[in-house]
Design a protein around this motif. Sequence first.
Motif, PDB file in Angstrom:
ATOM      1  N   ARG B 165       0.822  -1.210   0.000  1.00 32.12           N
ATOM      2  CA  ARG B 165       0.000   0.000   0.000  1.00 32.12           C
ATOM      3  C   ARG B 165       0.855   1.258   0.000  1.00 32.12           C
ATOM      4  O   ARG B 165       0.549   2.230  -0.682  1.00 32.12           O
ATOM      5  CB  ARG B 165      -0.882   0.029   1.229  1.00 32.12           C
ATOM      6  CG  ARG B 165      -2.073  -0.792   1.048  1.00 32.12           C
ATOM      7  CD  ARG B 165      -2.972  -0.439   2.141  1.00 32.12           C
ATOM      8  NE  ARG B 165      -3.755  -1.602   2.460  1.00 32.12           N
ATOM      9  CZ  ARG B 165      -4.751  -1.571   3.280  1.00 32.12           C
ATOM     10  NH1 ARG B 165      -5.056  -0.464   3.879  1.00 32.12           N
ATOM     11  NH2 ARG B 165      -5.437  -2.644   3.502  1.00 32.12           N
ATOM     12  N   ALA B 167       3.780   1.528  -1.258  1.00 27.57           N
ATOM     13  CA  ALA B 167       4.365   1.667  -2.593  1.00 27.57           C
ATOM     14  C   ALA B 167       3.329   2.209  -3.580  1.00 27.57           C
ATOM     15  O   ALA B 167       3.632   3.078  -4.404  1.00 27.57           O
ATOM     16  CB  ALA B 167       4.898   0.323  -3.066  1.00 27.57           C
ATOM     17  N   ILE B 168       2.090   1.699  -3.476  1.00 33.64           N
ATOM     18  CA  ILE B 168       1.037   2.163  -4.394  1.00 33.64           C
ATOM     19  C   ILE B 168       0.786   3.664  -4.194  1.00 33.64           C
ATOM     20  O   ILE B 168       0.740   4.442  -5.156  1.00 33.64           O
ATOM     21  CB  ILE B 168      -0.268   1.351  -4.192  1.00 33.64           C
ATOM     22  CG1 ILE B 168      -0.072  -0.079  -4.701  1.00 33.64           C
ATOM     23  CG2 ILE B 168      -1.451   2.009  -4.896  1.00 33.64           C
ATOM     24  CD1 ILE B 168      -1.224  -1.024  -4.422  1.00 33.64           C
ATOM     25  N   VAL B 171       3.560   5.693  -5.692  1.00 31.34           N
ATOM     26  CA  VAL B 171       3.481   5.811  -7.160  1.00 31.34           C
ATOM     27  C   VAL B 171       2.363   6.792  -7.552  1.00 31.34           C
ATOM     28  O   VAL B 171       2.541   7.604  -8.465  1.00 31.34           O
ATOM     29  CB  VAL B 171       3.283   4.422  -7.830  1.00 31.34           C
ATOM     30  CG1 VAL B 171       3.112   4.566  -9.335  1.00 31.34           C
ATOM     31  CG2 VAL B 171       4.456   3.515  -7.536  1.00 31.34           C
ATOM     32  N   VAL B 172       1.247   6.727  -6.821  1.00 29.06           N
ATOM     33  CA  VAL B 172       0.156   7.677  -7.107  1.00 29.06           C
ATOM     34  C   VAL B 172       0.665   9.113  -6.895  1.00 29.06           C
ATOM     35  O   VAL B 172       0.390  10.011  -7.699  1.00 29.06           O
ATOM     36  CB  VAL B 172      -1.094   7.384  -6.230  1.00 29.06           C
ATOM     37  CG1 VAL B 172      -2.128   8.493  -6.351  1.00 29.06           C
ATOM     38  CG2 VAL B 172      -1.714   6.049  -6.626  1.00 29.06           C
ATOM     39  N   MET B 174       3.726  10.128  -7.243  1.00 24.82           N
ATOM     40  CA  MET B 174       4.625  10.462  -8.361  1.00 24.82           C
ATOM     41  C   MET B 174       3.834  10.785  -9.624  1.00 24.82           C
ATOM     42  O   MET B 174       4.273  11.585 -10.454  1.00 24.82           O
ATOM     43  CB  MET B 174       5.591   9.294  -8.627  1.00 24.82           C
ATOM     44  CG  MET B 174       6.635   9.140  -7.533  1.00 24.82           C
ATOM     45  SD  MET B 174       7.603   7.657  -7.708  1.00 24.82           S
ATOM     46  CE  MET B 174       8.870   8.205  -8.827  1.00 24.82           C
ATOM     47  N   ILE B 175       2.671  10.152  -9.748  1.00 23.63           N
ATOM     48  CA  ILE B 175       1.816  10.448 -10.912  1.00 23.63           C
ATOM     49  C   ILE B 175       1.190  11.840 -10.759  1.00 23.63           C
ATOM     50  O   ILE B 175       1.179  12.638 -11.700  1.00 23.63           O
ATOM     51  CB  ILE B 175       0.721   9.359 -11.075  1.00 23.63           C
ATOM     52  CG1 ILE B 175       1.366   8.045 -11.531  1.00 23.63           C
ATOM     53  CG2 ILE B 175      -0.355   9.803 -12.066  1.00 23.63           C
ATOM     54  CD1 ILE B 175       0.455   6.846 -11.519  1.00 23.63           C
ATOM     55  N   GLY B 439       9.568  12.650  -6.372  1.00 24.71           N
ATOM     56  CA  GLY B 439       9.246  12.309  -7.758  1.00 24.71           C
ATOM     57  C   GLY B 439      10.061  13.115  -8.774  1.00 24.71           C
ATOM     58  O   GLY B 439      10.757  12.551  -9.619  1.00 24.71           O
TER      59      GLY B 439
END
Lengths: 168, 486
Positions: B165, B167-168, B171-172, B174-175, B439
Amino acid sequence: MYFCKIASCVPLWRANEGGAGVSIKPIELVILFIISVVVIGDGIVLAGSTRIRALESGGYEILLGVTLACLTSFYWIKEKRAGWMDAQGGLQVASAFGILCGYAIVMPHLGYLLSSFLAVLAYMRGLGGYRWRMSLVFAVVFAVASAWLWARLIIILPQGPLPWPEIS
Amino acid sequence: MDAFLLGILGAMTPENLAFALAGCLIGTLVGVLPGIGPVSSVAILFPFTTYLPPTGMIITLAAIYYGAMYGGSTTAILMNVPGEISSVVTAMDGYKMTKKGRPGPALAIAAIVSFMAGIAGATFIALAGPSVARLALHFGPAEYLGLGLFSLTAIASLSGRSLLRGAIVAVVGMILVIVGYDDAADFGRLTFGNQTLLEGFTLVPVMIGLFGIGEMLRVYEEKTGAFQKFKIGKLMPNRQELRDGLAAGARATAIGIPLGILPGMLPSVTSFISYSYEKQRSKTPERFGKGAIEGVASAEAANNAAAMSNLLPLMTLGIPTGPTMALIMAALMVYGLNPGPLLFTVHAEFTWTVIGSFFVANIILLILNLPLVGLWARIATIPQGILAPIVLILCLVGSFSIRSSFFDVWVCVMFGLIGWALTRANWPLAPLCLAYVLGPIIEESARQVIALSPVLLLERPIFWVFMAMSGLSIWLTRRMWAKAVE
């Protein structure tokens, strides 16, 4: 030895974290997969364009989208504990958020003073359960005092139909 | 040494003293309010400090941070209302001491060990900072790529129950940070042709939304009950309590300072670890959770020591270790001061003044807060029905004031909803914030490495050291989590 002892304390911290062991909510997966698809799609469009360094920018986007999709897939397969808290004050949160959105919508038109007065009044009367008189007095005092403070700090906010005198 | 002394002198100018004093007072004031922790305090008050000179802004923000931490522990001890996660540990024994009629010694020992840990942490920054900065001067894109990835992995694995979680969410984050105009490609990313989205989501409204509005929505969700009445009484602990508390505080400081340098080791994490360690080594562990002064001391000292040493990676490497550090990084960037090794060379005077102010702020907190504890306790009882609208309006005004943009206001509102939803679903927020800052560093470094030659990575041992540390952090946290489940 000292470090081993300290390290062995980490699990105790982790064990202190709450959360019920319920299954994953499908909505989490749906949102995450949608985000991955959108990001990958946008990345492909950018990478395919003829702009200089577009491949780098688009490639990075694709990489992020693919990473998110992979992690979400792992989460779907492996993770079994979602730990959503029970719904309690859903209506309260929806109302609080609604008033906040309303405040953000009306502020450019009504100005800071009027919109803040209305927002505080709505929060106190509607959600706080205070009496009309108390809510009205507090809303007026807060709106005027804070508008004066922002003017002193030279924070420029929308004025609306009630222009606020500038403080030099 | 000369630079350090000059820094202390710089921090003692009437203007900087006033900033430190104001920061400590405002931080404590906001920190005692239920539901507002140090991150929220810094996030909400950040926009209003942008009107100050650079040194004043950083001094004020750092003082707000320490003040808010102190305020959180005051309400934890007196009312069992921790203003932040690290105060949860303080409340375990502190509130029990209050119930036993001894809140004074608990508050006093919390203030004394916090001061001790703060001074030790500031000394550590002053001693280690220049050496780490010199080392960081040799860092190139490959090393920064490795460091960025390590920091992100560490925070993803440490900040919540699940590495996946974390990590997810990272990444969100970073998006979300790539949304907007991309200078390199001269094109908008994830804007879908919308001109407004080209502005992107800037860090401060995002943080105000996640922590300020998110927290207030939670306040509306969970109504707090009536507070119990208390009497502070005698403040000073007896000789035995003082000895036990100081010893526990010293041990916790020794744990908190090195742990605080690691990304993801937020003050809250270190206070849990330190408390557990103190309980394990105690001959009478059964006293913990029932009003042991060592419990209060260990939690408070560790969290303050870590809060201070958290600043070292930020000031020397330009890498924030937690959400508050991300905000302080944003504050530095407002004035074009790029956090990293150059702070100790090009901007040495500024940096040493800020370090000097850490000492001054800790002294101010010790002197001010004990006599004012009664006032803080009364402020903490302000009903949330009055407090929440004020904070929500402050959040929106703060977001607007940065660029006078209503787009930022809406970003703040939307991220408030996201923050509330993520917390409600038990997803960690810290990786999202850190990804927001890390990011662009990771992307830029990766691009530079690719442009130079990816083979470069093979020739840079420090990059591989960071990669090994990332792997190690994942393996260790997975193992520890498995143990905890057992």
